[in-house]
Enzyme design. Structure first.
Site, PDB file in Angstrom:
ATOM      1  N   CYS A  60       0.829  -1.209   0.000  1.00 54.22           N
ATOM      2  CA  CYS A  60       0.000   0.000   0.000  1.00 54.22           C
ATOM      3  C   CYS A  60       0.865   1.262   0.000  1.00 54.22           C
ATOM      4  O   CYS A  60       1.863   1.341   0.716  1.00 54.22           O
ATOM      5  CB  CYS A  60      -0.917  -0.014   1.226  1.00 54.22           C
ATOM      6  SG  CYS A  60      -2.045   1.386   1.258  1.00 54.22           S
ATOM      7  N   CYS A  64       0.274   4.969   6.999  1.00 56.95           N
ATOM      8  CA  CYS A  64      -0.368   4.765   8.308  1.00 56.95           C
ATOM      9  C   CYS A  64       0.636   4.080   9.251  1.00 56.95           C
ATOM     10  O   CYS A  64       1.085   2.960   8.972  1.00 56.95           O
ATOM     11  CB  CYS A  64      -1.630   3.920   8.143  1.00 56.95           C
ATOM     12  SG  CYS A  64      -2.716   4.536   6.833  1.00 56.95           S
ATOM     13  N   CYS A  67       0.418   0.329  10.325  1.00 55.24           N
ATOM     14  CA  CYS A  67      -0.036  -0.707   9.388  1.00 55.24           C
ATOM     15  C   CYS A  67       1.074  -1.555   8.765  1.00 55.24           C
ATOM     16  O   CYS A  67       1.984  -1.035   8.114  1.00 55.24           O
ATOM     17  CB  CYS A  67      -0.866  -0.073   8.287  1.00 55.24           C
ATOM     18  SG  CYS A  67      -1.602  -1.340   7.212  1.00 55.24           S
ATOM     19  N   CYS A 104     -16.421  -9.569   5.762  1.00 51.29           N
ATOM     20  CA  CYS A 104     -15.838  -8.250   5.493  1.00 51.29           C
ATOM     21  C   CYS A 104     -14.582  -8.389   4.635  1.00 51.29           C
ATOM     22  O   CYS A 104     -13.640  -9.079   5.011  1.00 51.29           O
ATOM     23  CB  CYS A 104     -15.517  -7.568   6.817  1.00 51.29           C
ATOM     24  SG  CYS A 104     -14.776  -5.951   6.572  1.00 51.29           S
ATOM     25  N   CYS A 135     -19.593  -6.614   3.890  1.00 50.90           N
ATOM     26  CA  CYS A 135     -18.912  -5.396   4.324  1.00 50.90           C
ATOM     27  C   CYS A 135     -17.627  -5.293   3.508  1.00 50.90           C
ATOM     28  O   CYS A 135     -17.044  -6.314   3.136  1.00 50.90           O
ATOM     29  CB  CYS A 135     -18.588  -5.497   5.816  1.00 50.90           C
ATOM     30  SG  CYS A 135     -17.620  -4.101   6.429  1.00 50.90           S
ATOM     31  N   CYS A 195     -19.639   1.699   8.993  1.00 50.62           N
ATOM     32  CA  CYS A 195     -18.854   1.030  10.036  1.00 50.62           C
ATOM     33  C   CYS A 195     -17.622   1.904  10.216  1.00 50.62           C
ATOM     34  O   CYS A 195     -16.786   1.990   9.311  1.00 50.62           O
ATOM     35  CB  CYS A 195     -18.477  -0.379   9.581  1.00 50.62           C
ATOM     36  SG  CYS A 195     -17.334  -1.207  10.723  1.00 50.62           S
ATOM     37  N   ARG A 267     -17.805  -2.972  18.153  1.00 50.32           N
ATOM     38  CA  ARG A 267     -17.006  -4.187  17.909  1.00 50.32           C
ATOM     39  C   ARG A 267     -15.676  -4.141  18.648  1.00 50.32           C
ATOM     40  O   ARG A 267     -14.894  -3.204  18.489  1.00 50.32           O
ATOM     41  CB  ARG A 267     -16.767  -4.395  16.407  1.00 50.32           C
ATOM     42  CG  ARG A 267     -15.998  -5.696  16.133  1.00 50.32           C
ATOM     43  CD  ARG A 267     -15.914  -6.052  14.657  1.00 50.32           C
ATOM     44  NE  ARG A 267     -17.222  -6.014  14.046  1.00 50.32           N
ATOM     45  CZ  ARG A 267     -17.534  -5.240  13.021  1.00 50.32           C
ATOM     46  NH1 ARG A 267     -16.640  -4.477  12.474  1.00 50.32           N
ATOM     47  NH2 ARG A 267     -18.749  -5.254  12.537  1.00 50.32           N
TER      48      ARG A 267
END
Ligand code: SAM
Ligand code: DTB
Ligand code: SF4
Length: 321
Positions: A60, A64, A67, A104, A135, A195, A267
């Site tokens: 990616c 972040c 991550c 998801c 999701c 979400c 969650r």
């Protein structure tokens, strides 16, 4: 998810100071209030089970700080091409057999390209056809993309605010808070359930945890689903080695989410494998009523399904359909 009258969840404005006052309360008072709110709006012993799959892993371009999938950090995550439709459907079937009600699909993108959306809509249609809720978490959406996902039958879109606005720049610089809010608005406008949650344990202050919860609670309407992740520290990411958060702070954050977003599904998300059963039980008591279920999150581990079944059993909790 809407209320009985079909209306989205009405938001009450919460100041950061008010949420901070919740987090500062004596633990027993906070738990009592959270559990009381929880019982007014939810099955007290029901837990919703969502299974995650990474449909496109690693490489990616974003930065972040938490991550393992960011290309710029050396974390040992191998880049993989997008999974095929058949691979995704077979994992979804297994998840359904194991008792998950929602599937998801996550991708390590800044956001999807048009050809990615086309593949994702095929996956959404196929998973939906199995009778599961769908999701997706694919990053930032451009105008029109949420609508295409909605038309394919997407039930939820996950996109997190991650942390409080003032702490955000310490964690991510390649996309802005407002970009995230814009994507959430696209999702809302397309009629997809939102979400949206964040991560705690990233070295933020209690005030910043209050700031995150206030941001989420003040979304109008507030999200239908609120994942509270505990940072999973992965070697090679900038946040590896951050001081570990006191578990009671995590439980307090769950309680504040429950009190400020009474009807949302809260969650207990990433970080469960590193948490004791006793802390997880406190999270359920604080109003968490959803978990990720399956041996893996996206790239990191989650408790084994057998282990989770035993835990739910010990606590007398049942899976919500
Ligand atoms: N690439 C897309 C995006 O960032 O929106 C979707 C996938 S991304 C992995 C989904 C969310 O996972 C992030 O927003 C973050 O909240 C959470 N996450 C990622 N790595 C994490 C970690 N090490 N610990 C806890 N949560 C994490
Ligand atoms: C969310 O809030 N947590 C999930 C999901 N949404 C996509 C992701 C957790 C990822 C944990 C790190 C990993 O396994 O790569
Ligand atoms: Fe990329 Fe999403 Fe990871 Fe950020 S959280 S680096 S956008 S996969």
């Amino acid at each position: 998810m809407s209320d009985a009258a079909g209306q989205p969840h009405r938001s009450t404005r919460w100041t950061v100071a008010e949420v901070e006052a919740l987090l500062n309360a004596p633990f027993n008072d906070l738990m009592y209030r959270a559990q009381s709110v929880h019982r007014q709006h939810h099955d007290a012993n029901g837990v919703q089970l969502s299974t995650l799959i990474s449909v496109k892993t690693g490489g990616c371009p974003e930065d972040c700080g938490y991550c393992p999938q960011a290309a710029r950090y050396h974390t040992g995550v191998e880049n993989q091409n997008m999974l095929s439709l058949d691979e995704v459907v077979s994992v979804a079937m297994e998840a359904k057999e194991n008792g998950a009600s929602r599937f998801c699909m996550g991708a390590a993108w800044r956001g999807p390209k048009q050809r990615d959306i086309e593949k994702m809509t095929e996956m959404v249609r196929a998973v939906k056809a199995l009778g599961m809720e769908t999701c997706a978490t694919l990053g930032l959406l451009k105008p029109g993309q949420a609508q295409q996902l909605s038309e394919a039958g997407l039930d939820y879109y996950n996109h997190n605010l991650d942390t409080a606005p003032e702490y955000y720049k310490e964690i991510i610089t390649t996309r802005h808070y407002q970009d995230r809010l814009d994507t959430l608005q696209e999702v809302r406008d397309a009629g997809i359930n939102v979400c949206c949650g964040g991560i705690v344990g990233m070295g933020e202050s209690r005030q910043s945890r209050a700031g995150l919860i206030a941001q989420l609670a003040n979304l109008d309407p507030y999200p239908e689903s609120v994942p509270i992740n505990h940072l999973v520290q992965v070697e090679g990411t900038p946040l590896y080695g951050t001081d570990v958060l006191d578990p009671f702070e995590f439980v307090r954050t769950i309680a504040a989410a429950r009190i400020t977003m009474p009807k949302a599904m809260v969650r207990l998300s990433a970080g469960r494998r590193e948490m004791s059963e006793a802390v997880q039980a406190l999270c359920f008591l604080a109003g968490a009523n959803s978990i990720f279920y399956g041996d893996k999150l996206l790239t990191t581990g989650n408790p084994e399904t057998d282990h989770d079944r035993k835990l739910l059993d010990k606590l007398g909790l049942h899976a919500l359909s």
